[in-house]
Design a protein around this motif. Structure first.
Motif, short mmCIF file in Angstrom:
data_model
loop_
_atom_site.label_atom_id
_atom_site.label_comp_id
_atom_site.label_asym_id
_atom_site.label_seq_id
_atom_site.Cartn_x
_atom_site.Cartn_y
_atom_site.Cartn_z
N LEU A 47 -1.60 32.17 8.39
CA LEU A 47 -0.59 31.32 7.75
C LEU A 47 -1.10 30.78 6.41
O LEU A 47 -2.17 30.18 6.34
CB LEU A 47 -0.25 30.16 8.68
N ARG A 48 -0.31 31.03 5.37
CA ARG A 48 -0.66 30.56 4.03
C ARG A 48 0.55 29.94 3.36
O ARG A 48 1.68 30.42 3.51
CB ARG A 48 -1.14 31.74 3.16
N LYS A 49 0.34 28.84 2.65
CA LYS A 49 1.41 28.25 1.85
C LYS A 49 0.81 27.85 0.52
O LYS A 49 -0.13 27.05 0.45
CB LYS A 49 1.98 27.01 2.55
N VAL A 50 1.35 28.45 -0.55
CA VAL A 50 0.80 28.23 -1.88
C VAL A 50 1.80 27.46 -2.73
O VAL A 50 2.98 27.80 -2.77
CB VAL A 50 0.47 29.60 -2.54
N ILE A 108 -2.37 26.07 -6.09
CA ILE A 108 -3.08 25.46 -4.95
C ILE A 108 -2.57 26.03 -3.63
O ILE A 108 -1.36 26.06 -3.40
CB ILE A 108 -2.87 23.93 -4.97
N ALA A 109 -3.52 26.45 -2.78
CA ALA A 109 -3.15 26.89 -1.44
C ALA A 109 -3.30 25.68 -0.51
O ALA A 109 -4.40 25.27 -0.18
CB ALA A 109 -4.04 28.02 -0.98
N GLY A 149 -4.55 14.95 1.99
CA GLY A 149 -4.47 16.10 1.10
C GLY A 149 -5.17 17.34 1.64
O GLY A 149 -5.39 18.31 0.92
N SER A 150 -5.52 17.34 2.94
CA SER A 150 -6.23 18.50 3.48
C SER A 150 -5.28 19.61 3.90
O SER A 150 -5.70 20.72 4.19
CB SER A 150 -7.09 18.08 4.68
N ILE A 202 -9.39 20.10 9.73
CA ILE A 202 -8.86 20.84 8.59
C ILE A 202 -9.42 20.25 7.30
O ILE A 202 -9.51 19.03 7.14
CB ILE A 202 -7.33 20.76 8.55
N ARG A 203 -9.76 21.12 6.38
CA ARG A 203 -10.17 20.68 5.06
C ARG A 203 -9.75 21.76 4.07
O ARG A 203 -9.97 22.94 4.32
CB ARG A 203 -11.68 20.47 5.02
N SER A 204 -9.15 21.35 2.98
CA SER A 204 -8.68 22.26 1.93
C SER A 204 -7.85 23.42 2.50
O SER A 204 -8.01 24.55 2.09
CB SER A 204 -9.84 22.82 1.12
N GLY A 205 -7.02 23.11 3.47
CA GLY A 205 -6.11 24.12 4.00
C GLY A 205 -6.75 25.13 4.94
O GLY A 205 -6.12 26.11 5.31
#
Lengths: 255, 378
Positions: free
Chosen positions: A23-26, A30-31, A53-54, A215-218
């Motif tokens: 799963l990705r959301k950009v 920024i992802a 913001g993670s 979770i950190r940075s997505g």
């Protein structure tokens, strides 16, 4: 437009309640969610832990069908998200209170109950008692404290007795006693078969969950229950475990 | 007073403006644009068109004055059209739009003192007034050595004594029907978007169409009440007798009303539905309530200037006229005037166009509004 009713509860798929693949959301460059694979069996409480913001909220919005993935997939109760009919079985408590400030406690609750297609007065009264607002039915939102609004917001997310519940920081501004009661209620829901995904940046809530996703940075930093994560990081508490797994040197290490 | 704190507050306002370029642009651009539009419309306003018809009831005895009138008209550049030979055919010509003013010369013209009848449409008293002035000038010039003439004014619709309010009222009813609903819906829907309630709403199995129709119904209801009361006040007239120290007074404006209030209501309701959905659509492009208010000079003011509130659309310069015909307000006002002043029914061609246009606009904005309510708000 069809009847659009929710899928019947009788034919519950045997697979996990929630599943994501790559799963990705950009957003622009920024992802916010950067390749997450999770599989959550039903009837448990899952904690999404991570700093502001993670990507916790974006991940929840993807799972709740409020955002469309850039790539990868989300499946909830065997249905590929986003799916409008499935929303009848999903409860979502947003990070902002999302209440109509001119309306009373009861009016807000009955509005969202009607929107989810189940305006059941008994369920409404029950959930108000759980969040301890039963005696404030007629009170307009403008006159409620921040903690009370948070509790009503939670009640609005649970009033239609959803099978899968996403709670985005549900206990912010809630006092410790009520927080204890709320987690008690979450546990009862899970025991009854409801799947709960709770996000928080307060690490001490982590031990109340059956499974944690750090979770950190997505990206997923670690997964497992509280004890497993502490063991993995070799720390005494989740806070230090998170910092250590993030690569931040901590005082807990040197001592 | 601390100068430092005052300076900090002023600086903060400047910083906010810098972040909100749109407000800054509007502060400067909007007044200039509105003034420019106003200047263009007023300076280039077309002279009013007067087609004159002359009916003579006095036979050959009237020939000299008729000739004098014709000569005066030609000299003044007023075209004279043939409207038949009696008052009835003169009225028919005005009603059909072949003539703007018909002069009926009486049979007793030679008797020294006579009354000349002037027939106009009565739909736009301001336009009629300008035309009567022109025609009165012609009569004065033509009858210098003839009999003394008094002028009597007759209108096809409304009454000759209709004042500016009679034409203003339909325009203002149309204007308010649009304006308040637009502003209220815009702010209300913006609060849904920014307050998190729309997000929460979209997390339920609600359909976008349900939200749009629900909003239209909710605000439509209040627009209905508003318009019903405005119509009642504008058209009604109620004498309240003296009560104690309070003297007797009149409630309502008693505007002459020729047509069906129900049909007027249809026109205004379609206008309001369009306004509700335009506001939902535009609320996507506003981040704050202030920015909703900033849509007023963009959406409302041009419609007020060009829609026929102050000037008839026909008198606008041609390019502006083309724009005006695309504005919902133009058709709302035209439709309301047709119904209220002219008594037009559903068989009336221009009213059909107005209603069809307003319905089309309402449908267009419903679709646009629905398109802005997406589950993915990002």
């Amino acid at each position: 437009m069809g009847t659009g009713g929710p899928a019947g509860p009788a034919t519950e798929p045997a697979g996990p309640a929630i599943e994501t693949h790559g799963l990705r959301k950009v957003f622009g460059a920024i992802a916010a969610v950067d390749g997450i694979d999770i599989s959550f069996p039903a009837g448990r409480i899952y904690g999404l832990l991570g700093p502001n913001g993670s990507g916790k909220t974006t991940l929840i919005r993807l799972m709740a069908g409020l955002a469309v993935a850039t790539s990868g997939s989300v499946t909830v109760l065997g249905t590929r998200m986003p799916s409008r009919p499935l929303l009848a079985r999903i409860g979502y408590m947003t990070q902002s209170d999302g209440l109509y400030s001119e309306l009373s406690v009861w009016e807000n609750l009955s509005f969202f109950a009607a929107m989810s297609g189940q305006p059941d007065v008994t369920a409404m009264a029950e959930i108000l008692d759980v969040v301890e607002l039963g005696d404030r039915r007629g009170r307009p939102i403008l006159q409620l404290s921040g903690g009370m609004r948070r509790r009503l917001s939670l009640a609005c997310a649970l009033v239609h007795r959803p099978t899968v519940v996403f709670l985005d920081e549900p206990t912010v501004g809630v006092d410790p006693v009520l927080r204890y009661h709320l987690w008690d209620h979450f546990r009862r829901l899970a025991t009854a078969g409801t799947t709960l995904v709770v996000s928080s940046h307060v690490m001490d809530e982590g031990d109340r969950c059956d499974e944690l996703v750090l979770i950190r940075s997505g990206r997923v930093l670690a997964m497992g229950n509280g004890a497993e994560i502490r063991r993995q990081a070799g720390t005494a508490d989740l806070e230090s475990a998170f910092l250590k797994l993030s690569g931040v040197p901590t005082r807990g290490d040197s001592q | 007073m601390s100068a430092r704190r005052i300076a900090a507050i002023a600086r903060r306002i400047a910083q906010q403006f810098r972040r909100d370029r749109r407000s800054l642009a509007l502060l400067i651009v909007a007044p200039i644009a509105v003034l420019a539009l106003l200047g263009y419309v007023i300076r280039d306003e077309k002279p009013i068109n007067t087609r004159l018809g002359i009916v003579s009831l006095g036979g050959p005895a009237d020939a000299p004055i008729q000739a004098a009138l014709n000569a005066a008209a030609t000299q003044a550049g007023v075209p004279v059209v043939d409207v038949g030979t009696d008052a009835a055919s003169g009225r028919a010509a005005v009603q059909a739009g072949r003539a703007d003013v018909v002069i009926v010369l009486p049979a007793n013209l030679a008797s020294g003192v006579a009354t000349v009848q002037l027939i106009t449409l009565g739909e736009a008293p301001a336009d009629d007034g300008a035309r009567l002035q022109i025609v009165a000038g012609l009569i004065e010039r033509a009858a210098t050595q003839g009999p003394r003439l008094t002028i009597e004014h007759e209108t096809i619709y409304g009454s000759a004594s209709a004042d500016i309010l009679d034409t203003f009222a339909p325009a203002l009813i149309g204007f308010f029907g649009f304006f308040f609903v637009f502003v209220l819906t815009g702010i209300s829907f913006l609060r849904e978007r920014t307050g998190g309630t729309l997000e929460r709403l979209l997390a339920t199995p609600v359909r976008r169409s349900e939200i749009v129709v629900g909003y239209s119904a909710g605000f439509g209801f209040f627009a209905t009440v508003q318009v019903a009361l405005i119509l009642l006040f504008a058209l009604g007239s109620l004498s309240v007798p003296r009560i104690g120290p309070v003297g007797s007074f009149e409630v309502g404006l008693g505007i002459a009303n020729a047509g069906s209030p129900l049909l007027a209501f249809v026109v205004i309701f379609l206008t309001a539905i369009g306004a509700v959905n335009l506001a939902i659509f535009l609320s996507t492009f506003a981040r704050t309530e202030l920015q909703i208010l900033e849509f007023i000079p963009i959406v409302i003011v041009p419609q007020a200037l060009l829609g026929g509130v102050f000037w008839s659309v026909d008198s606008l310069p041609d390019p502006v006229q083309a724009v005006a015909r695309l504005l919902p307000m133009t058709h709302a006002i035209d439709g309301l005037r047709a119904v209220l002043l002219r008594g037009a029914g559903m068989s009336d061609g221009t009213l059909q166009i107005d209603i069809a246009f307003l319905a089309g606009v309402a449908i267009l904005f419903v679709v646009l509004a629905g398109a802005t309510i997406r589950r993915e708000i990002a």
